[in-house]
Motif scaffolding. Structure first.
Motif, short mmCIF file in Angstrom:
data_model
loop_
_atom_site.label_atom_id
_atom_site.label_comp_id
_atom_site.label_asym_id
_atom_site.label_seq_id
_atom_site.Cartn_x
_atom_site.Cartn_y
_atom_site.Cartn_z
N LYS A 30 -9.95 7.96 -12.28
CA LYS A 30 -10.21 6.75 -11.07
C LYS A 30 -9.41 5.79 -10.93
O LYS A 30 -8.76 5.26 -12.24
CB LYS A 30 -11.67 6.37 -11.35
N PHE A 31 -9.11 4.96 -10.04
CA PHE A 31 -8.42 4.03 -10.07
C PHE A 31 -9.19 2.70 -10.27
O PHE A 31 -10.45 2.65 -9.58
CB PHE A 31 -7.50 3.79 -8.36
N ARG A 32 -8.71 1.77 -10.78
CA ARG A 32 -9.77 0.55 -11.21
C ARG A 32 -9.14 -0.53 -10.75
O ARG A 32 -9.79 -1.72 -10.16
CB ARG A 32 -9.73 0.16 -12.74
N LYS A 33 -8.00 -0.64 -10.59
CA LYS A 33 -7.21 -1.96 -9.85
C LYS A 33 -5.89 -1.43 -9.38
O LYS A 33 -5.04 -1.12 -9.90
CB LYS A 33 -7.01 -3.11 -10.69
N PHE A 34 -5.50 -2.05 -8.16
CA PHE A 34 -4.17 -1.74 -7.77
C PHE A 34 -3.67 -3.34 -7.29
O PHE A 34 -4.42 -3.94 -6.41
CB PHE A 34 -4.03 -0.96 -6.37
N THR A 35 -2.30 -3.97 -7.53
CA THR A 35 -1.76 -5.09 -7.08
C THR A 35 -0.56 -4.87 -6.33
O THR A 35 0.29 -3.86 -6.90
CB THR A 35 -1.51 -5.82 -8.44
N ILE A 36 -0.41 -5.48 -5.32
CA ILE A 36 0.76 -5.37 -4.45
C ILE A 36 1.36 -6.82 -4.09
O ILE A 36 0.71 -7.68 -4.05
CB ILE A 36 0.30 -4.68 -3.12
N ASP A 37 2.63 -7.07 -4.41
CA ASP A 37 3.09 -8.21 -4.27
C ASP A 37 4.67 -8.01 -3.49
O ASP A 37 5.50 -7.21 -3.82
CB ASP A 37 3.34 -8.73 -5.80
N ASN A 38 4.63 -8.98 -2.34
CA ASN A 38 5.80 -9.18 -1.57
C ASN A 38 6.21 -7.98 -0.88
O ASN A 38 7.42 -7.70 -0.73
CB ASN A 38 7.06 -9.72 -2.54
N TYR A 39 5.51 -7.10 -0.53
CA TYR A 39 5.67 -5.93 0.36
C TYR A 39 5.08 -6.19 1.60
O TYR A 39 3.73 -6.23 1.78
CB TYR A 39 5.25 -4.77 -0.46
N LYS A 40 5.83 -5.88 2.71
CA LYS A 40 5.51 -6.02 4.00
C LYS A 40 4.68 -7.40 4.18
O LYS A 40 5.20 -8.45 3.90
CB LYS A 40 4.67 -4.89 4.50
N SER A 41 3.49 -7.32 4.55
CA SER A 41 2.75 -8.42 4.91
C SER A 41 1.97 -9.25 3.72
O SER A 41 1.28 -10.42 3.86
CB SER A 41 1.58 -8.55 6.08
N PHE A 42 1.94 -8.37 2.54
CA PHE A 42 1.45 -8.93 1.32
C PHE A 42 2.46 -9.78 0.64
O PHE A 42 3.08 -9.43 -0.37
CB PHE A 42 1.00 -7.74 0.30
N GLN A 43 2.45 -11.20 0.89
CA GLN A 43 3.79 -12.03 0.63
C GLN A 43 3.67 -12.19 -0.87
O GLN A 43 4.39 -12.65 -1.69
CB GLN A 43 3.93 -13.27 1.49
N PHE A 44 2.13 -12.64 -1.17
CA PHE A 44 1.61 -12.92 -2.48
C PHE A 44 1.15 -12.08 -3.32
O PHE A 44 0.71 -10.95 -2.57
CB PHE A 44 0.95 -14.22 -2.36
N PRO A 45 0.93 -12.27 -4.49
CA PRO A 45 0.33 -10.86 -5.60
C PRO A 45 -1.04 -10.85 -5.00
O PRO A 45 -1.83 -11.79 -4.84
CB PRO A 45 0.66 -11.36 -7.18
N THR A 46 -1.46 -9.73 -4.62
CA THR A 46 -2.79 -9.16 -4.11
C THR A 46 -3.55 -8.22 -4.59
O THR A 46 -2.83 -7.08 -4.80
CB THR A 46 -2.87 -8.98 -2.49
N GLU A 47 -4.64 -8.40 -5.36
CA GLU A 47 -5.12 -7.36 -6.34
C GLU A 47 -6.35 -6.97 -5.53
O GLU A 47 -7.07 -7.47 -5.23
CB GLU A 47 -5.93 -8.12 -7.41
#
Length: 663
Positions: A2-19
């Motif tokens: 199972k996935f527990r957490k995904f963090t995306i940072d500075n990709y496309k419209s996700f300018q800031f780290p988003t968990e």
């Protein structure tokens, strides 16, 4: 898994780290809902998870970096996925790309970095490929297209009557058949490589090598025997030398090696005597050549002065003798060629001037008059002065150092001769001394010769030992290549047997898996299709994977004859069947799956597909796909929900807890 957490940072419209946290639902709550309008970033999340797990082309990554951050010089992007494995152990995969601090970065400037954390410990990623292979083995990329998909994947499968045939390799990977095929191919390759070793080697070839080996061993045996004899001789001469040395020491109470010192002393005596002779010869030469004259050295200054006085006296007399002629020449020089004064002298005055000059010259200088003792000519005077200068500069002054050196050499020579005379008191002792010394020297010479012979012999032995080893290795290889090799033949026979079993296993496994796949697919298709009453069965060919849909009369219904909605629910049914048949417990991620479906099909998918798609189902949807009514239908199955909020002016996506209309 199972996935527990995904963090995306500075990709496309996700300018800031988003968990994005994926909670574990209780009581069968397996669905996590992510809502977002078109362009809010749903597809970015799907892409981000894929890039995090498997990487991607730097060109694609660079184009997707947030434009505002890139304009400010921040050419970096990162993804982090926290996974709970089947054994409940945590696994964190973090992958990032960064161009560092440079002006006007480009795609080629991006450097990829992979970090893997297992059980809370950061593992070494020096071998990046090893951990990438680990991730691919844990979550195979060829299979994830059936677990992570969107509307386009559904349409691809639903596109035509034979789309599933194009997916054959992916289908076999999902069913676990691909690995068995790979094992069978590897086994075939090993068998072919082993067969290459079967080179025809005759018995005569082996006999020839065996005879060559026997000959070299015979030569080596002779050399070893000779080495043994030389070693015995060497030990014998060493014992004789030792015995002679002991007798010498007992008789003369000194070590026999003093013979060398005596020889060195004799050598010094000869050298000293020779040098003494040279010094005496130099002294004699100096005495014969320069000593008589050097005794007059104290008179040289007086003689030089007398020669100079006589020269000046002779010059004065010459002037007196020629006074009249000189006076006339001097007076003429006063006016010829021109007068040296303004007033011209009269004849009488010129005569008076000439008379006075004559008187002066004829009287001369009484100071320079000298008594002539030597009365030498100019030539003889010059020769005498040169000779006196030679005597003054000659080596006669080295006579004193030579005399001192002669004295020291004489003292040293006396000491040396005395020490030599005391070396042996009597003729008989001298005879015994020479005899023992000769015996010791003879043994020493023989020891040196035998040692050298032994060294050369051992070099030859090493050469023959290497030859024998090489021949033995060659013979061993010949036996390995011999076509009657039992071990190799048995191995190849085993490979054939295993390959046969694997082929049988693949056939049976494919039949079983395909049979299960068609059952699961038909099971879900009946739940989703609005025309399920018209469909009697779905069959899948276990060789080509061609799918046939049969009606109640047993007639085939072409997929192309189905409506667009029926095609899509058929594709979803096939995806669900693959997930069930593969027995892989991977999360299901679905992006906008309902956009092209009518209300009847949507109702069936909401009720029957989403709750049963997997143990963890992540749905990315717009507010028109899963609207308020569908949200209520799914609420009992939801483990949680979030919304993607897109600010069009800032071109920025942020995360909000709850679905669109949830507070």
């Amino acid at each position: 898994m199972k996935f527990r957490k995904f963090t995306i940072d500075n990709y496309k419209s996700f300018q800031f780290p988003t968990e994005i946290l994926f909670p574990d639902g209780d009581n069968g709550k397996s669905i996590f809902l992510i809502g977002g309008m078109n362009g809010a970033g749903k597809t970015a999340i799907m892409e981000g998870i894929s890039y995090c797990l498997y990487g991607g082309k730097v060109e694609d990554i660079f184009r997707a970096i947030n434009r505002k951050s890139l304009a400010l010089g921040n050419a970096s992007v990162s993804f982090e996925l926290e996974i709970e494995m089947d054994d409940a152990s945590p696994l964190i995969v973090k992958r990032s790309w960064s161009a560092g601090v440079i002006d006007k970065p480009k795609a080629k400037d991006l450097e990829e970095r992979l970090v893997v954390v297992r059980d809370g410990k950061r593992v070494s990623v020096q071998n990046k490929q090893m951990w990438q292979d680990f991730i691919r083995a844990t979550i195979p990329p060829g299979i994830t297209q059936f677990f992570f998909f969107d509307g386009e994947k559904i349409q691809e499968i639903a596109a035509d009557d034979h789309s599933e045939i194009r997916l054959k390799s992916s289908l076999e990977a999902a069913l676990g058949i691909e690995y068995i095929n790979k094992l069978s191919s590897d086994l075939l390759y090993i068998k072919q490589e082993e067969r290459k070793g079967f080179i025809e080697i005759s018995d005569e070839d082996l006999d020839f090598k065996e005879s060559e080996l026997k000959l070299q061993k015979s030569k080596l045996e002779r050399l070893n025997k000779k080495r043994y004899e030389i070693k015995e001789d060497l030990e014998s001469f060493k014992a004789q030398k030792e015995e002679a040395s002991k007798r010498f020491q007992a008789h003369f109470n000194v070590e026999p090696e003093t013979r060398d010192a005596i020889r060195e002393t004799e050598k010094r005596r000869i050298q000293t005597a020779n040098r003494l002779g040279q010094v005496e010869s130099e002294i004699r030469t100096l005495c014969e050549k320069y000593l008589p004259y050097s005794l007059l050295g104290g008179l040289f200054e007086g003689i030089k002065q007398q020669i100079e006085d006589e020269r000046e006296s002779t010059q004065g007399e010459a002037i007196k003798q020629n006074a009249a002629e000189l006076a006339k020449r001097i007076v003429r020089a006063v006016e010829d060629p021109e007068p040296i004064y303004k007033e011209r002298l009269s004849y009488e005055k010129m005569a008076e001037l000439e008379k006075r000059i004559y008187t002066l010259l004829s009287e001369g200088d009484s100071v320079n008059s000298a008594i002539k003792i030597l009365n030498l000519s100019d030539r003889d005077a010059a020769r005498l002065l040169q000779r006196m200068e030679e005597i003054e500069n000659c080596d006669i002054f080295l006579l004193q150092p030579l005399l001192e050196e002669k004295k020291e050499l004489g003292i040293e020579l006396d000491k040396i001769e005395f020490s030599l005379q005391s070396g042996a008191a009597t003729d008989s002792e001298r005879e015994i001394f020479d005899q023992l010394q000769s015996e010791i020297e003879g043994c020493t010479t023989q020891i040196g010769r035998k040692t050298e012979q032994l060294r050369l012999l051992e070099e030859d032995i090493l050469i023959y030992e290497k030859k024998i080893r090489d021949i033995e290795i060659e013979i061993e290889k010949l036996y390995e290549k011999h076509n009657v090799s039992k071990v190799k033949a048995d191995f190849i026979e085993e490979c054939d047997a295993i390959a046969g079993l694997l082929n049988q296993f693949i056939i049976r496994m494919r039949k079983n898996k395909v049979h299960l796949l068609q059952e699961k697919t038909y099971e879900m298709y009946k739940l989703l299709s609005s025309k399920s009453g018209l469909i009697k069965d779905i069959t899948i060919d276990d060789k080509t994977y061609e799918i046939r849909i049969l009606d109640k009369n047993g007639q085939e219904i072409k997929k192309s004859g189905l409506s667009a909605g029926e095609k899509e629910v058929f594709a979803l049914a096939l995806l669900w069947g693959l997930a069930q048949t593969s027995e892989l417990k991977l999360p299901i991620i679905i992006d906008t799956p309902l956009s092209r479906l009518d209300s009847t099909h949507r109702d069936n998918i909401i009720r029957n597909y989403f709750p049963n798609a997997g143990e963890q189902v992540i749905i990315l949807s717009t507010d028109t796909e899963i609207d308020n009514n569908y949200f209520k239908n799914l609420q009992s199955h939801l483990s949680g929900a979030v919304s993607l909020v897109f600010n069009q002016q800032q071109e920025l996506t942020t995360l909000k807890t709850g679905y669109f209309w949830e507070v």
